[in-house]
Design a protein around this motif. Structure first.
Motif, short mmCIF file in Angstrom:
data_model
loop_
_atom_site.label_atom_id
_atom_site.label_comp_id
_atom_site.label_asym_id
_atom_site.label_seq_id
_atom_site.Cartn_x
_atom_site.Cartn_y
_atom_site.Cartn_z
N ASP A 1 -59.71 44.33 64.21
CA ASP A 1 -60.63 43.20 64.20
C ASP A 1 -61.52 43.26 62.97
O ASP A 1 -62.02 44.33 62.61
CB ASP A 1 -61.51 43.20 65.45
CG ASP A 1 -60.75 42.81 66.71
OD1 ASP A 1 -59.71 42.14 66.59
OD2 ASP A 1 -61.21 43.17 67.81
N THR B 1 -71.33 35.87 65.26
CA THR B 1 -70.16 36.50 64.64
C THR B 1 -68.85 35.87 65.10
O THR B 1 -68.65 35.62 66.29
CB THR B 1 -70.13 38.01 64.98
OG1 THR B 1 -71.36 38.60 64.52
CG2 THR B 1 -68.97 38.72 64.31
N PHE C 1 -65.00 41.47 61.53
CA PHE C 1 -66.14 40.70 62.00
C PHE C 1 -66.78 39.96 60.83
O PHE C 1 -67.09 40.56 59.81
CB PHE C 1 -67.15 41.61 62.70
CG PHE C 1 -66.54 42.33 63.87
CD1 PHE C 1 -66.34 41.67 65.08
CD2 PHE C 1 -66.13 43.65 63.76
CE1 PHE C 1 -65.76 42.32 66.15
CE2 PHE C 1 -65.55 44.31 64.83
CZ PHE C 1 -65.36 43.63 66.03
N THR D 1 -64.68 36.66 64.98
CA THR D 1 -63.76 37.79 64.89
C THR D 1 -62.40 37.29 64.42
O THR D 1 -61.92 36.26 64.90
CB THR D 1 -63.59 38.48 66.27
OG1 THR D 1 -64.88 38.85 66.75
CG2 THR D 1 -62.72 39.72 66.15
N HIS E 1 -64.77 32.91 68.40
CA HIS E 1 -66.22 32.91 68.51
C HIS E 1 -66.59 32.74 69.99
O HIS E 1 -65.92 31.99 70.70
CB HIS E 1 -66.81 31.76 67.68
CG HIS E 1 -68.30 31.79 67.62
ND1 HIS E 1 -69.10 31.20 68.58
CD2 HIS E 1 -69.13 32.37 66.72
CE1 HIS E 1 -70.36 31.40 68.27
NE2 HIS E 1 -70.41 32.11 67.16
#
Length: 111
Positions: free
Chosen positions: A29, A20, A31, A22, A84
């Motif tokens: 945030d 994932t 994702f 962000t 990341h």
């Protein structure tokens, strides 16, 4: 910490599938799940040397990191700081290209 995106290749990105990124958007945030690494098979390697800040950038085949995000908010096309765990925080051009049952589809293209 940030990765040197000029050195990034599709092969180096393959282990990112299922991880994932962000993105900070409107004080929250968002994702984005790495769904696929798409290699543009029809594209060749860059045929000329590129130099950025005095450093030669090696040729590479064009590829895209495709990501799946939530239905809302929809991130408009543009530059974002994507974070990341392995690559750190990097400014990347993010573009939404569709929607499926999993959510909104985005890509970051490297050529």
């Amino acid at each position: 910490m940030s990765a040197d995106l000029t050195q990034l290749t599709a092969d180096a990105c393959a282990p990112l599938v299922g991880t994932t990124f962000t993105v900070r958007h409107s004080d929250a945030d968002v994702f984005l799940l790495v769904d696929n690494i798409k290699v543009f098979e029809g594209s060749g390697l860059r045929d000329r040397q590129v130099v950025l800040d005095g450093t030669a950038v090696p040729p590479r085949q064009a590829f895209a990191i495709t990501l799946v995000g939530p239905d809302s908010p929809e991130l408009s096309q543009g530059m974002y700081d994507l974070t990341h765990p392995e690559l750190g925080q990097n400014a990347m051009f993010l573009s939404c290209f569709g929607k499926d049952t999993d959510g909104l589809l985005y890509e970051v293209v490297f050529n």
